[in-house]
Scaffold this active site. Structure first.
Site, PDB file in Angstrom:
ATOM      1  N   GLU A  81     -12.327   2.762   5.088  1.00 29.67           N
ATOM      2  CA  GLU A  81     -11.223   3.068   5.998  1.00 29.67           C
ATOM      3  C   GLU A  81     -11.127   4.586   6.176  1.00 29.67           C
ATOM      4  O   GLU A  81     -10.214   5.239   5.694  1.00 29.67           O
ATOM      5  CB  GLU A  81      -9.903   2.492   5.469  1.00 29.67           C
ATOM      6  N   GLU A 125       0.807  -1.219   0.000  1.00 30.00           N
ATOM      7  CA  GLU A 125       0.000   0.000   0.000  1.00 30.00           C
ATOM      8  C   GLU A 125       0.839   1.268   0.000  1.00 30.00           C
ATOM      9  O   GLU A 125       1.664   1.466   0.886  1.00 30.00           O
ATOM     10  CB  GLU A 125      -0.892   0.000   1.245  1.00 30.00           C
TER      11      GLU A 125
END
Length: 263
Positions: A246, A148
């Site tokens: 998120e 990520e």
């Protein structure tokens, strides 16, 4: 739309083990977590309690982070952290054990910040070895390691999709095929990436998508990012996985934007 709720950033008013049930009560069937323990190798009773909370709530654990150090203190992963290789390797075994009990298939390996005293090349060599080890470990359960790009941490070296994809290419050259890009649209946008272009080029290869709006990392609709358009286009181009929620929002407002079936 198949959403999964990140219980490490949402519903933080509740004790961690109560959050899966709150997610279910809000109308969702899947959750994801950052590493939910304070150490790389937690006590068996703590792992048992975590798994039981998921089972009792009736939710699927769709994703889990590897241990990433002290996140509140600014740590962002052990993958490239010189001196903690053994700790990371031990954590792989725990992650695989949880996966065997929960059916989880997606595992986010935060790369780690740059360290004083070591060159980027030295850290990247370690990072490659650890990512390969993680990929080989989760392959036992049919899992995928996610890599990520992250914003807000200058010392974290993977800021754009291209940064992460370069590391992923190196893992392929090293012989593993199950390391994929985690496309967090918030992080990519904040770091100046052309998110629409990333989607056009790579959506079919995304390992996971996460969303938050900008500015503020709030719920969809609180900022200016075209999250709906980006998700729809990713689907059109072949992404078929979960959409991870998120973002930061109080519990009372966390899901006010979402239209969900009434049970």
């Amino acid at each position: 739309m198949t959403y999964t709720v990140n219980c490490s950033i949402l519903l933080t008013e509740l004790p961690l083990l109560e959050r899966p049930a709150a997610v279910k009560a809000a109308g969702f069937d899947a959750v994801e977590f950052w590493w939910p323990f304070a150490e790389a190798v937690p006590a068996d009773k703590d792992v048992d309690a975590f798994v039981a909370a998921l089972e009792n709530a009736g939710v699927q654990l769709s994703g889990l982070n590897f241990f990433a150090g002290d996140m509140p203190a600014g740590d962002r992963g052990l993958v490239s952290w010189k001196g903690r290789c053994g700790e990371f390797k031990d954590n792989i075994d725990v992650v695989v054990g949880i996966a065997e009990r929960t059916g989880t298939k997606a595992f986010n390996a935060l790369y780690g910040n740059r360290q004083d005293g070591f060159t980027p090349r030295e850290q990247d060599e370690l990072g490659l070895k650890n990512l390969v080890a993680a990929a080989e470990g989760v392959a036992k359960v049919g899992g995928t390691v996610l890599l990520e790009p992250v914003s807000g941490t200058p010392a974290y070296p993977l800021k754009t999709a291209a940064d992460a994809l370069g590391v992923i290419a190196a893992t392929k050259e090293a012989g593993v095929e199950n390391v994929r890009l985690l496309a967090d649209f918030y992080h990519l946008a904040v770091n100046g990436d052309d998110v629409a272009a990333v989607i056009e080029e790579h959506a079919k290869d995304f390992g996971h998508i996460q969303i938050a709006d900008n500015p503020g990392r709030g719920a969809p609709g609180t900022g200016s990012l075209p999250l709906g358009e980006w998700i729809s286009r990713s689907r059109e181009l072949g992404y078929a996985g979960y959409i991870g929620l998120e973002y930061k929002a109080p519990q009372a407002e966390a899901f006010a934007w979402a239209i969900r079936p009434v049970a």
